[in-house]
Write a protein that holds these residues in place. Sequence first.
Motif, PDB file in Angstrom:
ATOM      1  N   ASN A 165       0.819  -1.216   0.000  1.00 45.58           N
ATOM      2  CA  ASN A 165       0.000   0.000   0.000  1.00 45.58           C
ATOM      3  C   ASN A 165       0.852   1.265   0.000  1.00 45.58           C
ATOM      4  OD1 ASN A 165      -2.364  -1.459  -0.135  1.00 45.58           O
ATOM      5  ND2 ASN A 165      -2.690  -1.435   2.078  1.00 45.58           N
ATOM      6  N   LYS A 166       2.001   1.219   0.660  1.00 46.98           N
ATOM      7  CA  LYS A 166       2.917   2.361   0.625  1.00 46.98           C
ATOM      8  C   LYS A 166       3.445   2.583  -0.793  1.00 46.98           C
ATOM      9  CE  LYS A 166       4.560   2.279   5.384  1.00 46.98           C
ATOM     10  NZ  LYS A 166       5.679   2.017   6.281  1.00 46.98           N
ATOM     11  N   VAL A 167       3.707   1.498  -1.511  1.00 50.75           N
ATOM     12  CA  VAL A 167       4.157   1.612  -2.902  1.00 50.75           C
ATOM     13  C   VAL A 167       3.062   2.264  -3.746  1.00 50.75           C
ATOM     14  CG1 VAL A 167       4.733   0.296  -4.993  1.00 50.75           C
ATOM     15  CG2 VAL A 167       5.820  -0.275  -2.819  1.00 50.75           C
ATOM     16  N   LYS A 168       1.825   1.823  -3.558  1.00 52.30           N
ATOM     17  CA  LYS A 168       0.709   2.411  -4.309  1.00 52.30           C
ATOM     18  C   LYS A 168       0.548   3.891  -3.972  1.00 52.30           C
ATOM     19  CE  LYS A 168      -1.990  -1.823  -4.816  1.00 52.30           C
ATOM     20  NZ  LYS A 168      -3.228  -2.534  -4.422  1.00 52.30           N
ATOM     21  N   ASN A 169       0.678   4.235  -2.708  1.00 52.43           N
ATOM     22  CA  ASN A 169       0.576   5.635  -2.300  1.00 52.43           C
ATOM     23  C   ASN A 169       1.706   6.458  -2.913  1.00 52.43           C
ATOM     24  OD1 ASN A 169      -0.272   7.953  -0.706  1.00 52.43           O
ATOM     25  ND2 ASN A 169       1.530   7.534   0.525  1.00 52.43           N
ATOM     26  N   ALA A 170       2.915   5.941  -2.881  1.00 54.42           N
ATOM     27  CA  ALA A 170       4.053   6.666  -3.452  1.00 54.42           C
ATOM     28  C   ALA A 170       3.855   6.870  -4.949  1.00 54.42           C
ATOM     29  CB  ALA A 170       5.356   5.908  -3.167  1.00 54.42           C
ATOM     30  N   TRP A 171       3.312   5.847  -5.622  1.00 57.01           N
ATOM     31  CA  TRP A 171       3.058   5.994  -7.060  1.00 57.01           C
ATOM     32  C   TRP A 171       1.998   7.068  -7.305  1.00 57.01           C
ATOM     33  CZ3 TRP A 171       5.305   5.616 -11.342  1.00 57.01           C
ATOM     34  CH2 TRP A 171       4.586   5.802 -12.515  1.00 57.01           C
ATOM     35  N   SER A 172       0.982   7.106  -6.467  1.00 57.95           N
ATOM     36  CA  SER A 172      -0.067   8.109  -6.668  1.00 57.95           C
ATOM     37  C   SER A 172       0.483   9.518  -6.462  1.00 57.95           C
ATOM     38  CB  SER A 172      -1.264   7.838  -5.766  1.00 57.95           C
ATOM     39  OG  SER A 172      -0.952   8.093  -4.427  1.00 57.95           O
ATOM     40  N   GLN A 173       1.491   9.673  -5.599  1.00 54.33           N
ATOM     41  CA  GLN A 173       2.119  10.982  -5.417  1.00 54.33           C
ATOM     42  C   GLN A 173       2.855  11.411  -6.680  1.00 54.33           C
ATOM     43  OE1 GLN A 173       1.435  12.914  -2.814  1.00 54.33           O
ATOM     44  NE2 GLN A 173       0.180  11.222  -2.100  1.00 54.33           N
ATOM     45  N   ILE A 174       3.528  10.475  -7.337  1.00 51.90           N
ATOM     46  CA  ILE A 174       4.163  10.786  -8.619  1.00 51.90           C
ATOM     47  C   ILE A 174       3.093  11.162  -9.624  1.00 51.90           C
ATOM     48  CG2 ILE A 174       5.410   9.813 -10.600  1.00 51.90           C
ATOM     49  CD1 ILE A 174       7.011   8.127  -8.680  1.00 51.90           C
ATOM     50  N   ASP A 175       2.021  10.397  -9.647  1.00 53.63           N
ATOM     51  CA  ASP A 175       0.930  10.630 -10.587  1.00 53.63           C
ATOM     52  C   ASP A 175       0.334  12.028 -10.407  1.00 53.63           C
ATOM     53  OD1 ASP A 175      -0.227   9.312 -12.744  1.00 53.63           O
ATOM     54  OD2 ASP A 175      -2.000   8.762 -11.572  1.00 53.63           O
ATOM     55  N   VAL A 176       0.167  12.460  -9.169  1.00 51.86           N
ATOM     56  CA  VAL A 176      -0.372  13.793  -8.888  1.00 51.86           C
ATOM     57  C   VAL A 176       0.544  14.868  -9.475  1.00 51.86           C
ATOM     58  CG1 VAL A 176      -0.746  15.458  -7.003  1.00 51.86           C
ATOM     59  CG2 VAL A 176      -1.695  13.151  -6.848  1.00 51.86           C
ATOM     60  N   GLN A 177       1.847  14.725  -9.261  1.00 49.38           N
ATOM     61  CA  GLN A 177       2.788  15.724  -9.764  1.00 49.38           C
ATOM     62  C   GLN A 177       2.861  15.708 -11.293  1.00 49.38           C
ATOM     63  OE1 GLN A 177       3.857  18.097  -7.879  1.00 49.38           O
ATOM     64  NE2 GLN A 177       2.969  17.094  -6.098  1.00 49.38           N
ATOM     65  N   LEU A 178       2.802  14.516 -11.880  1.00 49.40           N
ATOM     66  CA  LEU A 178       2.826  14.441 -13.336  1.00 49.40           C
ATOM     67  C   LEU A 178       1.560  15.065 -13.928  1.00 49.40           C
ATOM     68  CD1 LEU A 178       4.316  10.869 -13.928  1.00 49.40           C
ATOM     69  CD2 LEU A 178       5.464  13.079 -14.177  1.00 49.40           C
ATOM     70  N   LYS A 179       0.436  14.891 -13.245  1.00 45.58           N
ATOM     71  CA  LYS A 179      -0.811  15.506 -13.700  1.00 45.58           C
ATOM     72  C   LYS A 179      -0.703  17.018 -13.607  1.00 45.58           C
ATOM     73  CE  LYS A 179      -5.360  15.618 -14.520  1.00 45.58           C
ATOM     74  NZ  LYS A 179      -5.557  16.716 -15.431  1.00 45.58           N
ATOM     75  N   ARG A 180      -0.133  17.516 -12.528  1.00 42.80           N
ATOM     76  CA  ARG A 180       0.056  18.974 -12.382  1.00 42.80           C
ATOM     77  C   ARG A 180       0.933  19.496 -13.508  1.00 42.80           C
ATOM     78  NH1 ARG A 180       0.586  23.661  -9.901  1.00 42.80           N
ATOM     79  NH2 ARG A 180       2.595  24.544  -9.382  1.00 42.80           N
ATOM     80  N   ARG A 181       1.983  18.776 -13.799  1.00 44.82           N
ATOM     81  CA  ARG A 181       2.876  19.172 -14.880  1.00 44.82           C
ATOM     82  C   ARG A 181       2.130  19.173 -16.208  1.00 44.82           C
ATOM     83  NH1 ARG A 181       7.520  15.135 -16.577  1.00 44.82           N
ATOM     84  NH2 ARG A 181       8.483  16.224 -18.284  1.00 44.82           N
ATOM     85  N   ALA A 182       1.346  18.140 -16.433  1.00 47.47           N
ATOM     86  CA  ALA A 182       0.581  18.055 -17.676  1.00 47.47           C
ATOM     87  C   ALA A 182      -0.444  19.183 -17.771  1.00 47.47           C
ATOM     88  CB  ALA A 182      -0.111  16.695 -17.777  1.00 47.47           C
ATOM     89  N   ASP A 183      -0.990  19.614 -16.649  1.00 46.40           N
ATOM     90  CA  ASP A 183      -1.947  20.717 -16.650  1.00 46.40           C
ATOM     91  C   ASP A 183      -1.276  22.055 -16.950  1.00 46.40           C
ATOM     92  OD1 ASP A 183      -3.965  18.942 -16.072  1.00 46.40           O
ATOM     93  OD2 ASP A 183      -4.074  19.449 -13.932  1.00 46.40           O
ATOM     94  N   LEU A 184      -0.025  22.216 -16.575  1.00 41.83           N
ATOM     95  CA  LEU A 184       0.695  23.462 -16.848  1.00 41.83           C
ATOM     96  C   LEU A 184       1.099  23.597 -18.315  1.00 41.83           C
ATOM     97  CD1 LEU A 184       3.128  23.636 -13.792  1.00 41.83           C
ATOM     98  CD2 LEU A 184       1.259  25.205 -14.288  1.00 41.83           C
ATOM     99  N   ILE A 185       1.304  22.479 -18.974  1.00 39.15           N
ATOM    100  CA  ILE A 185       1.862  22.493 -20.325  1.00 39.15           C
ATOM    101  C   ILE A 185       0.985  23.217 -21.344  1.00 39.15           C
ATOM    102  CG2 ILE A 185       2.515  20.986 -22.244  1.00 39.15           C
ATOM    103  CD1 ILE A 185       3.824  19.207 -20.063  1.00 39.15           C
ATOM    104  N   PRO A 186      -0.342  23.007 -21.375  1.00 45.23           N
ATOM    105  CA  PRO A 186      -1.138  23.742 -22.370  1.00 45.23           C
ATOM    106  C   PRO A 186      -1.000  25.266 -22.233  1.00 45.23           C
ATOM    107  CG  PRO A 186      -2.437  21.982 -21.437  1.00 45.23           C
ATOM    108  CD  PRO A 186      -1.174  22.045 -20.648  1.00 45.23           C
ATOM    109  N   ASN A 187      -0.952  25.763 -20.999  1.00 50.49           N
ATOM    110  CA  ASN A 187      -0.772  27.203 -20.792  1.00 50.49           C
ATOM    111  C   ASN A 187       0.582  27.657 -21.305  1.00 50.49           C
ATOM    112  OD1 ASN A 187      -3.264  27.341 -19.514  1.00 50.49           O
ATOM    113  ND2 ASN A 187      -2.378  26.991 -17.500  1.00 50.49           N
ATOM    114  N   LEU A 188       1.594  26.855 -21.055  1.00 49.04           N
ATOM    115  CA  LEU A 188       2.933  27.179 -21.523  1.00 49.04           C
ATOM    116  C   LEU A 188       2.979  27.188 -23.042  1.00 49.04           C
ATOM    117  CD1 LEU A 188       5.846  27.695 -20.540  1.00 49.04           C
ATOM    118  CD2 LEU A 188       6.224  25.244 -20.720  1.00 49.04           C
TER     119      LEU A 188
END
Length: 183
Positions: free
Chosen positions: A30-53
């Motif tokens: 479960n810690k591995v799944k949680n850690a992966w979801s944290q990466i996923d959150v940051q990658l989503k944030r990055r993906a959300d910034l890209i269209p504006n850029l």
Amino acid sequence: MWIYLIIAVIIIVILLSLVFLYNGLVGARNKVKNAWSQIDVQLKRRADLIPNLVETVKGYASHEKGVFENVTKARAGLLNAETVKDNQKANNQLTEALKTLFAVAENYPDLKASTNFQDLQKQLSETEDKIAYSRQFYNDTVLMYNNKCQMFPSNIIASLFHFNESEFFEVGESERSVPKVKF
């Protein structure tokens, strides 16, 4: 009479050990799944910034169509990635596309001076730092989980209950090479 009591205590100790080993594996997974979801959150944030850029850069460099298409494709690939390996590949493609986008921005002094562009670049840089930290945390968590899956006696429980090892998030080949600096 004493022999039955001793056997009962041994059985209870063995059962409790099995429960603790099993629960430890579940917790680690479960810690591995949680850690992966944290990466996923940051990658989503990055993906959300890209269209504006991209839109900001498009305003200054509208003839750089191929660069924008590559960034858009790479972003879509990242959003559609499902496995760790797919995510790694898409992330590496997006990183390369962003490098090209920033190289294009270097040719436009007005763009580099734009506060909107500078703000987006700063947010993207901060997000990249968070992604790097999240990757490190994820890999540390995967290491602990994989160790539990491989080490005795928890490896017996892991194999009985089909606890499979997790994949590490690895750096792409382009990110491993040492950049050349020329003055």
